[in-house]
Write a protein that holds these residues in place. Structure first.
Motif, short mmCIF file in Angstrom:
data_model
loop_
_atom_site.label_atom_id
_atom_site.label_comp_id
_atom_site.label_asym_id
_atom_site.label_seq_id
_atom_site.Cartn_x
_atom_site.Cartn_y
_atom_site.Cartn_z
N GLU A 2 5.90 6.31 12.19
CA GLU A 2 5.06 7.20 11.39
C GLU A 2 5.80 8.51 11.11
OE1 GLU A 2 0.34 6.57 11.98
OE2 GLU A 2 1.36 7.28 13.78
N LYS A 3 6.50 9.00 12.13
CA LYS A 3 7.21 10.27 11.98
C LYS A 3 8.50 10.10 11.19
CE LYS A 3 5.41 12.04 16.38
NZ LYS A 3 5.76 12.46 17.77
N SER A 4 9.22 8.99 11.43
CA SER A 4 10.54 8.84 10.82
C SER A 4 10.51 8.23 9.42
CB SER A 4 11.44 7.99 11.72
OG SER A 4 10.94 6.67 11.84
N HIS A 5 9.50 7.37 9.13
CA HIS A 5 9.49 6.66 7.86
C HIS A 5 8.20 6.83 7.06
CE1 HIS A 5 13.01 4.77 9.65
NE2 HIS A 5 13.29 4.25 8.47
N GLY A 6 7.28 7.64 7.56
CA GLY A 6 6.08 7.95 6.79
C GLY A 6 5.10 6.81 6.63
N GLY A 31 0.81 -1.21 0.00
CA GLY A 31 0.00 0.00 0.00
C GLY A 31 0.85 1.27 0.00
N ASP A 32 0.21 2.37 -0.28
CA ASP A 32 0.86 3.67 -0.25
C ASP A 32 -0.03 4.64 0.53
OD1 ASP A 32 2.49 5.82 -0.63
OD2 ASP A 32 1.91 6.16 -2.72
N PRO A 33 0.32 4.96 1.78
CA PRO A 33 1.56 4.60 2.45
C PRO A 33 1.54 3.15 2.97
CG PRO A 33 0.16 5.81 3.95
CD PRO A 33 -0.55 5.83 2.62
N LEU A 34 2.72 2.63 3.23
CA LEU A 34 2.84 1.30 3.83
C LEU A 34 2.15 1.32 5.19
CD1 LEU A 34 6.02 -0.87 3.83
CD2 LEU A 34 4.73 -0.59 5.94
N THR A 35 1.32 0.31 5.44
CA THR A 35 0.49 0.29 6.65
C THR A 35 0.86 -0.86 7.57
OG1 THR A 35 -1.36 1.31 5.47
CG2 THR A 35 -1.87 0.17 7.52
N ILE A 36 1.07 -0.52 8.83
CA ILE A 36 1.31 -1.52 9.88
C ILE A 36 0.10 -1.54 10.79
CG2 ILE A 36 2.74 -2.21 11.84
CD1 ILE A 36 5.11 -0.88 10.50
N CYS A 37 -0.39 -2.74 11.08
CA CYS A 37 -1.61 -2.89 11.90
C CYS A 37 -1.30 -3.74 13.14
CB CYS A 37 -2.70 -3.55 11.06
SG CYS A 37 -4.24 -3.87 11.94
N ILE A 40 2.61 0.23 20.08
CA ILE A 40 2.03 1.53 19.72
C ILE A 40 3.10 2.61 19.71
CG2 ILE A 40 0.41 3.32 20.46
CD1 ILE A 40 -1.28 0.96 21.69
N LYS A 41 3.91 2.66 20.76
CA LYS A 41 4.97 3.68 20.86
C LYS A 41 5.93 3.58 19.67
CE LYS A 41 8.81 5.09 23.92
NZ LYS A 41 9.91 4.70 23.01
N THR A 42 6.36 2.35 19.35
CA THR A 42 7.31 2.14 18.27
C THR A 42 6.73 2.57 16.92
OG1 THR A 42 8.31 0.29 19.46
CG2 THR A 42 8.72 0.42 17.09
#
Length: 360
Positions: free
Chosen positions: A233-237, A205-211, A226-228
């Protein structure tokens, strides 16, 4: 044709529905009885709707508080013993007996209405009878019926076996590898799932999604996950989606759009569960914590192995290599079909049946 009955507090993660399909596919008759409706919306068969028991947050919270205040321990702490044994204070036993007085009319009516004494094999999920004194199981045992106890994790780790049930069980089963080290007579069985019900994911996907999906943040190590992922999200979009205490249909729909699924991280539980089976079946790369024992038990596994001390570094490696994500997803689908599809798992169950003298 065998007549097989499952008795369980709830249809946990829908497993009873898969066992029913598996047995019927092999020409046997199968029903399952549940004490209360599952919060996730899985199918029911014979639903008793018993009071004073639930998997809802208010009930779980009350149980945690009671254990902490009266036993001086956390409800998720493992008990000692081989096996651990249920041995609550007398006043707690009194509460269970009082609750069962309210239950008995409904249970007795269901036994008559559905001919629940007319089965050949009885599976007691969580190692639980309708009653803590195992009166129904004892009666079936006296009639020559086969008694099977199936443990799923917290039941054995944090509650212990019910002595009356353990004494009469012909076969003990589990889908949790760590439990086989907690009981002298416990047989492992891969958790069944309908793997073929899903198509395989074909692109990132765009953006790549982690669930990450959770119903118990402590057991899953959810706070660290959640913290990681918020940091990533901030460092790798990437996009992070947290699914918590949602109906199963909604969880499945959300998972379909993910690229990496995280089951759990940490040592309160060893391996993986239905959450991972769902994502693997969709061809989604799946991350979880596997210790050395588990890695040796399933050496050909397709999981992304994560620990509290390396979760961020491992995820970054995959985020920066989308082809590796796709490869893990395809490997996962082949692996889960081989080991976990209910059409295959039931063959091993029937091997166990034959070992205890069931002609099938």
């Amino acid at each position: 044709m065998l007549k097989i009955l499952y008795i369980s507090p709830e249809n946990t993660v829908g497993t009873l529905s898969y066992w029913k399909k598996a047995h019927e596919l092999n020409g046997n008759h199968c029903r399952f009885v549940t004490f209360y409706r599952t919060m996730s919306g899985y199918n029911e068969d014979i639903l008793l709707n018993l009071p004073f028991i639930a998997s809802r947050p208010w009930y779980i919270g009350f149980r945690r508080w009671m254990v902490r205040k009266t036993e001086g321990r956390e409800s998720h702490a493992n008990l000692e013993g081989f096996p651990p044994v249920w041995n609550p204070p007398q006043w707690q036993r009194y509460l269970w007996r009082l609750r069962e007085r309210f239950w008995k009319p409904k249970i007795s009516r269901a036994i008559r209405e559905y001919d629940l004494e007319d089965f050949d094999v009885y599976h007691f999920e969580w190692g639980l009878d309708f009653f803590r004194n195992a009166e129904f199981a004892k009666k079936m045992k006296s009639k020559g019926k086969k008694i099977i106890c199936h443990y799923h994790g917290q039941d054995l780790r944090n509650r212990g076996v019910i002595p009356e049930m353990d004494a009469i069980s012909d076969l003990n089963l589990t889908n949790e590898l760590d439990l086989t080290y907690m009981h002298p007579n416990l047989n492992y069985l891969f958790l069944p799932y309908d793997v073929l019900a899903f198509d395989v994911k074909q692109s990132i996907g765009d953006p790549l999604t982690i669930c990450h999906a959770t119903t118990n943040r402590i057991i899953k190590g959810s706070d660290l996950i959640i913290k990681t992922c918020r940091e990533l999200e901030k460092s790798h979009g990437i996009k992070f989606v947290l699914v918590e205490n949602q109906p199963h249909e909604k969880v499945i729909e959300i998972k379909r759009h993910s690229d990496i699924f995280i089951d759990h991280v940490g040592e309160l539980t060893w391996g993986y569960g239905m959450n991972s089976l769902e994502s693997l079946s969709m061809g989604i790369a799946s991350a979880t914590y596997l210790n050395d024992i588990y890695e040796k038990f399933i050496p050909d596994h397709p999981f992304i192995n994560i620990r509290p001390d390396n979760i961020k570094d491992v995820l970054v490696r995959y985020i920066e290599d989308p082809e590796l994500i796709m490869q893990k997803g395809k490997e996962g689908r082949k692996w889960v079909e081989k080991y976990h599809d209910y059409r295959n798992v039931v063959r091993k169950l029937y091997e166990y049946y034959r070992e205890i003298g069931i002609d099938i």
